[in-house]
Write a protein that holds these residues in place. Structure first.
Motif, PDB file in Angstrom:
ATOM      1  N   ARG A  41     -13.410 -39.551 -66.726  1.00 62.68           N
ATOM      2  CA  ARG A  41     -13.101 -39.233 -68.117  1.00 62.68           C
ATOM      3  C   ARG A  41     -12.647 -40.477 -68.889  1.00 62.68           C
ATOM      4  NH1 ARG A  41      -9.375 -34.478 -68.068  1.00 62.68           N
ATOM      5  NH2 ARG A  41     -11.248 -33.333 -67.493  1.00 62.68           N
ATOM      6  N   GLU A  42     -11.971 -41.395 -68.200  1.00 61.27           N
ATOM      7  CA  GLU A  42     -11.546 -42.612 -68.907  1.00 61.27           C
ATOM      8  C   GLU A  42     -12.663 -43.656 -68.990  1.00 61.27           C
ATOM      9  OE1 GLU A  42      -9.174 -45.460 -65.756  1.00 61.27           O
ATOM     10  OE2 GLU A  42      -8.033 -43.762 -66.575  1.00 61.27           O
ATOM     11  N   GLY A  43     -13.878 -43.254 -68.631  1.00 62.87           N
ATOM     12  CA  GLY A  43     -15.039 -44.102 -68.877  1.00 62.87           C
ATOM     13  C   GLY A  43     -15.540 -44.874 -67.672  1.00 62.87           C
ATOM     14  N   ARG A  44     -15.033 -44.535 -66.499  1.00 66.68           N
ATOM     15  CA  ARG A  44     -15.503 -45.256 -65.306  1.00 66.68           C
ATOM     16  C   ARG A  44     -16.782 -44.639 -64.763  1.00 66.68           C
ATOM     17  NH1 ARG A  44     -11.956 -48.777 -63.093  1.00 66.68           N
ATOM     18  NH2 ARG A  44      -9.962 -48.855 -64.174  1.00 66.68           N
ATOM     19  N   ILE A  45     -17.612 -45.489 -64.175  1.00 64.85           N
ATOM     20  CA  ILE A  45     -18.849 -45.037 -63.544  1.00 64.85           C
ATOM     21  C   ILE A  45     -18.562 -44.769 -62.070  1.00 64.85           C
ATOM     22  CG2 ILE A  45     -21.186 -45.742 -62.889  1.00 64.85           C
ATOM     23  CD1 ILE A  45     -21.066 -47.592 -65.443  1.00 64.85           C
ATOM     24  N   LEU A  46     -18.842 -43.549 -61.643  1.00 66.47           N
ATOM     25  CA  LEU A  46     -18.637 -43.212 -60.232  1.00 66.47           C
ATOM     26  C   LEU A  46     -19.761 -43.790 -59.388  1.00 66.47           C
ATOM     27  CD1 LEU A  46     -17.169 -41.549 -57.977  1.00 66.47           C
ATOM     28  CD2 LEU A  46     -18.769 -39.704 -58.517  1.00 66.47           C
ATOM     29  N   LEU A  47     -19.379 -44.467 -58.307  1.00 69.52           N
ATOM     30  CA  LEU A  47     -20.345 -44.951 -57.324  1.00 69.52           C
ATOM     31  C   LEU A  47     -20.211 -44.066 -56.100  1.00 69.52           C
ATOM     32  CD1 LEU A  47     -19.431 -48.742 -57.567  1.00 69.52           C
ATOM     33  CD2 LEU A  47     -21.209 -47.522 -58.834  1.00 69.52           C
ATOM     34  N   SER A  48     -21.308 -43.473 -55.686  1.00 67.75           N
ATOM     35  CA  SER A  48     -21.213 -42.554 -54.564  1.00 67.75           C
ATOM     36  C   SER A  48     -22.502 -42.553 -53.756  1.00 67.75           C
ATOM     37  CB  SER A  48     -20.915 -41.134 -55.059  1.00 67.75           C
ATOM     38  OG  SER A  48     -20.804 -40.250 -53.955  1.00 67.75           O
ATOM     39  N   ARG A  49     -22.369 -42.205 -52.491  1.00 67.04           N
ATOM     40  CA  ARG A  49     -23.548 -42.055 -51.647  1.00 67.04           C
ATOM     41  C   ARG A  49     -23.888 -40.580 -51.483  1.00 67.04           C
ATOM     42  NH1 ARG A  49     -23.667 -43.894 -46.625  1.00 67.04           N
ATOM     43  NH2 ARG A  49     -25.830 -44.425 -46.979  1.00 67.04           N
ATOM     44  N   GLN A  50     -23.110 -39.703 -52.140  1.00 62.58           N
ATOM     45  CA  GLN A  50     -23.304 -38.264 -51.955  1.00 62.58           C
ATOM     46  C   GLN A  50     -23.978 -37.631 -53.163  1.00 62.58           C
ATOM     47  OE1 GLN A  50     -19.197 -37.687 -51.306  1.00 62.58           O
ATOM     48  NE2 GLN A  50     -19.328 -37.918 -49.073  1.00 62.58           N
ATOM     49  N   GLN A  51     -25.099 -37.001 -52.906  1.00 63.86           N
ATOM     50  CA  GLN A  51     -25.876 -36.392 -53.983  1.00 63.86           C
ATOM     51  C   GLN A  51     -25.042 -35.381 -54.775  1.00 63.86           C
ATOM     52  OE1 GLN A  51     -29.059 -37.364 -54.995  1.00 63.86           O
ATOM     53  NE2 GLN A  51     -28.409 -36.085 -56.727  1.00 63.86           N
ATOM     54  N   ALA A  52     -24.193 -34.618 -54.097  1.00 63.66           N
ATOM     55  CA  ALA A  52     -23.397 -33.592 -54.782  1.00 63.66           C
ATOM     56  C   ALA A  52     -22.505 -34.216 -55.848  1.00 63.66           C
ATOM     57  CB  ALA A  52     -22.558 -32.814 -53.774  1.00 63.66           C
ATOM     58  N   ALA A  53     -21.912 -35.361 -55.500  1.00 62.48           N
ATOM     59  CA  ALA A  53     -21.024 -36.031 -56.459  1.00 62.48           C
ATOM     60  C   ALA A  53     -21.821 -36.560 -57.643  1.00 62.48           C
ATOM     61  CB  ALA A  53     -20.279 -37.168 -55.766  1.00 62.48           C
TER      62      ALA A  53
END
Ligand SMILES: [Zn+2]
Length: 151
Positions: A41-53
């Motif tokens: 919400r504060e504008g960060r880009i999530l980096l993830s290896r999980q499709q669900a996320a």
């Protein structure tokens, strides 16, 4: 605007190297669900290896490889990072805080004397954990590693 990231708990090494390159990157080994929502919400880009996320957070990047070098290249190819050597080593690798230039008169107790009298004596410190950082063999190795990877 400069991209800011939050790396999920499986991407600790990637987070560390993004910090080496100067990128504001939150990393925790454990998140409560609300934590990630809050950081996104504060504008960060999530980096993830999980499709669900990735599906759950629209502004996120799927990291496909499980090798650090390839992960960094994925981010570069997606345009998420643009390597800029002038920004390397500008951030605390432990707390993610921007480093500040230390006053050499007050760092004597934290830094070996030979470092202080090197020229130029660029000693930085982290205002959060108060660790001191200076150009040395550890930093040289990381710099060499990034250059070997083509950054
Ligand atoms: Zn720190």
């Amino acid at each position: 605007m400069e991209a800011r990231f939050i790396a999920d708990s499986t991407l600790g090494r990637l987070a560390k190297w993004l910090r080496v390159m100067g990128y504001d990157t939150i990393y925790q080994s454990f998140y409560k669900t609300d934590d990630i929502t809050e950081f996104v919400r504060e504008g960060r880009i999530l980096l993830s290896r999980q499709q669900a996320a990735i599906t759950h957070y629209p502004s996120s990047l799927m990291i496909r490889s499980d090798h650090l070098e390839a992960q960094l290249h994925e981010m570069k190819h997606m345009g998420a990072i643009t390597p800029d050597k002038s920004r390397w080593f500008s951030r605390c690798l432990i707390c993610n805080m921007p480093l500040e230039v230390a006053d050499t008169t007050v760092v004597l107790q934290n830094v070996p004397e030979h470092v202080i009298y090197q020229s130029p004596p660029v000693i930085q410190f982290c205002p959060s954990c108060n660790r001191h950082f200076w150009p040395g063999s550890h930093r040289e190795r990381m710099k060499k590693q990034l250059e070997e990877w083509g950054f």
